[in-house]
Design an enzyme around this catalytic site. Structure first.
Site, mmCIF file in Angstrom:
data_model
loop_
_atom_site.group_PDB
_atom_site.id
_atom_site.type_symbol
_atom_site.label_atom_id
_atom_site.label_comp_id
_atom_site.label_asym_id
_atom_site.label_seq_id
_atom_site.Cartn_x
_atom_site.Cartn_y
_atom_site.Cartn_z
ATOM 1 N N THR A 167 30.999 46.584 46.666
ATOM 2 C CA THR A 167 29.875 47.127 45.905
ATOM 3 C C THR A 167 28.570 46.939 46.676
ATOM 4 O O THR A 167 28.427 45.966 47.412
ATOM 5 C CB THR A 167 29.815 46.332 44.571
ATOM 6 O OG1 THR A 167 31.003 46.594 43.856
ATOM 7 C CG2 THR A 167 28.605 46.657 43.732
ATOM 8 N N ARG A 195 39.129 52.959 34.716
ATOM 9 C CA ARG A 195 38.629 51.571 34.698
ATOM 10 C C ARG A 195 37.125 51.555 35.007
ATOM 11 O O ARG A 195 36.669 52.186 35.944
ATOM 12 C CB ARG A 195 39.392 50.744 35.731
ATOM 13 C CG ARG A 195 38.941 49.277 35.820
ATOM 14 C CD ARG A 195 37.942 49.075 36.939
ATOM 15 N NE ARG A 195 37.595 47.662 37.128
ATOM 16 C CZ ARG A 195 36.612 47.242 37.908
ATOM 17 N NH1 ARG A 195 35.884 48.127 38.580
ATOM 18 N NH2 ARG A 195 36.346 45.974 38.035
ATOM 19 N N GLY A 197 33.874 48.940 35.742
ATOM 20 C CA GLY A 197 33.552 47.554 36.082
ATOM 21 C C GLY A 197 32.228 47.109 35.489
ATOM 22 O O GLY A 197 31.702 47.693 34.537
ATOM 23 N N ASP A 198 31.685 46.066 36.087
ATOM 24 C CA ASP A 198 30.451 45.474 35.575
ATOM 25 C C ASP A 198 29.198 46.234 35.980
ATOM 26 O O ASP A 198 28.155 46.128 35.320
ATOM 27 C CB ASP A 198 30.317 44.033 36.085
ATOM 28 C CG ASP A 198 30.277 43.967 37.613
ATOM 29 O OD1 ASP A 198 31.135 44.616 38.260
ATOM 30 O OD2 ASP A 198 29.401 43.277 38.168
ATOM 31 N N THR A 218 28.164 41.605 42.592
ATOM 32 C CA THR A 218 29.329 42.176 43.254
ATOM 33 C C THR A 218 30.502 41.217 43.070
ATOM 34 O O THR A 218 30.298 40.013 42.978
ATOM 35 C CB THR A 218 29.068 42.419 44.751
ATOM 36 O OG1 THR A 218 30.299 42.798 45.388
ATOM 37 C CG2 THR A 218 28.535 41.175 45.465
ATOM 38 N N GLY A 221 34.630 42.724 38.654
ATOM 39 C CA GLY A 221 33.737 43.132 37.589
ATOM 40 C C GLY A 221 34.083 42.573 36.226
ATOM 41 O O GLY A 221 33.199 42.287 35.413
HETATM 42 N N1 GLY Z 1 31.877 44.619 40.818
HETATM 43 C C1 GLY Z 1 32.326 45.919 40.940
HETATM 44 C C2 GLY Z 1 33.497 46.224 40.153
HETATM 45 O O1 GLY Z 1 34.242 45.321 39.778
HETATM 46 O O2 GLY Z 1 33.723 47.366 39.897
#
Ligand code: GLY
Length: 297
Positions: A167, A195, A197-198, A218, A221
């Site tokens: 990321t 999916r 992520g964060d 990063t 997530g």
């Molecule tokens: N930190 C990025 C993700 O898990 O998508």
């Protein structure tokens, strides 16, 4: 300003040429963002300028060169937040060449988070669209094939590895004292379709509050969502009285190390104090130190 290019553990496997290419990519992105800030630009514009460069660089897991889903497609997540409390984010973005610019456009709308935006949605903001296949580099396709075939060494270690994540993110403080954070990612290789992520979850992977801190994360997530990591750094500073270094380190220890995964964050406080905090074998990052732009792999 600080930028990151992902956390993980594969830097010692890079040959000198590849390491130099990563450093050059980080430096180019840093200088692009810094030029905006040096000209009096807003923190958000500096962040977006830096992230755009990383999204265009196939070495990083954002834009072209992003990780592929199990179906071989690219689904980007991106977010921006300014310290005045306004945020914009996109999840499962498949058509915007620069997902960070789409997140910025969403910030300027009445919405905060748009999932699976159509090409028409992207074009309506005057942003460049791409065929989804354009984002998939030969290296990513090769890696996905290796993962699918279960080849030795293809499966990342528990948590994640640099070649699984990567990321990109930026945090900045501008001349007017405003903070901003931006983050952009393809997630991880072979992730399930759909999916998220964060990164586009405000308060998890991206957060900014004027007078306090801007944070970009990063790593795995899911841990950052469960730990509400980016906002927790801010809350620890604002409500708990921790400084940016203590808050960042505490949150990484509790929410990343404590969950048995790996990850990192970058943060800049209201007085310009910066921190890189990680529990991973490394964090790709760049920042200024006097006359020098330093890079870390
Ligand atoms: N930190 C990025 C993700 O898990 O998508």
């Amino acid at each position: 300003m600080v930028i990151h290019g992902g956390a993980g553990g594969a830097h010692w496997q890079m040959d000198d040429a590849k390491a130099a290419a990563y450093r050059a990519g980080l430096r180019a992105a840093y200088l692009a963002g810094e030029a905006v800030l040096a000209a009096g630009g807003a923190a958000l514009d500096g962040c977006c300028a830096a992230i755009q460069v990383l999204e265009d660089d196939p070495l990083f897991n954002s834009g072209r060169g992003a990780a592929l889903t199990a179906a071989g497609t690219v689904e980007h997540d991106a977010a921006v937040m300014t310290g005045d409390g306004r945020a914009g984010a996109v999840a499962l973005s498949r058509h915007a060449r620069h997902p960070v610019l789409l997140a910025r456009a969403v910030r300027e709308s009445d919405e905060v988070l748009i999932a699976d935006p159509t090409g028409d949605f992207v074009a309506a903001y005057g942003l460049e669209t791409c065929d989804n296949a354009w984002f998939a580099t030969p290296e990513r396709l090769e890696r996905l094939a290796a993962l699918r075939a279960g080849l030795p060494g293809a499966e990342p270690e528990v948590g994640f590895a640099a070649n699984k994540h990567g990321t990109v993110g930026c945090v900045a403080l501008d001349v007017l004292g405003h903070l901003a954070a931006a983050t952009s990612t393809g997630g991880y290789d072979n992730k399930p379709v759909g999916r998220i992520g964060d990164t586009p979850i405000i308060g998890a992977g991206t957060y900014a509050r004027d007078g306090v801190v801007a944070v970009s994360c990063t790593g795995r997530g899911e841990s950052f969502i469960e730990g509400v990591v980016a906002h927790q750094v801010s809350a620890r500073m604002e409500l708990g009285g921790q400084d940016v270094v203590a808050a960042a380190r505490t949150v990484i220890e509790r929410e990343v190390t404590g969950r048995g995964t790996m990850g990192a964050l970058i943060a800049v406080g209201a007085t310009g104090d910066c921190v890189l905090a990680w529990d991973a074998r490394t964090l790709l990052a760049a920042w200024r130190d006097g006359d020098t732009v330093r890079t870390h792999l």
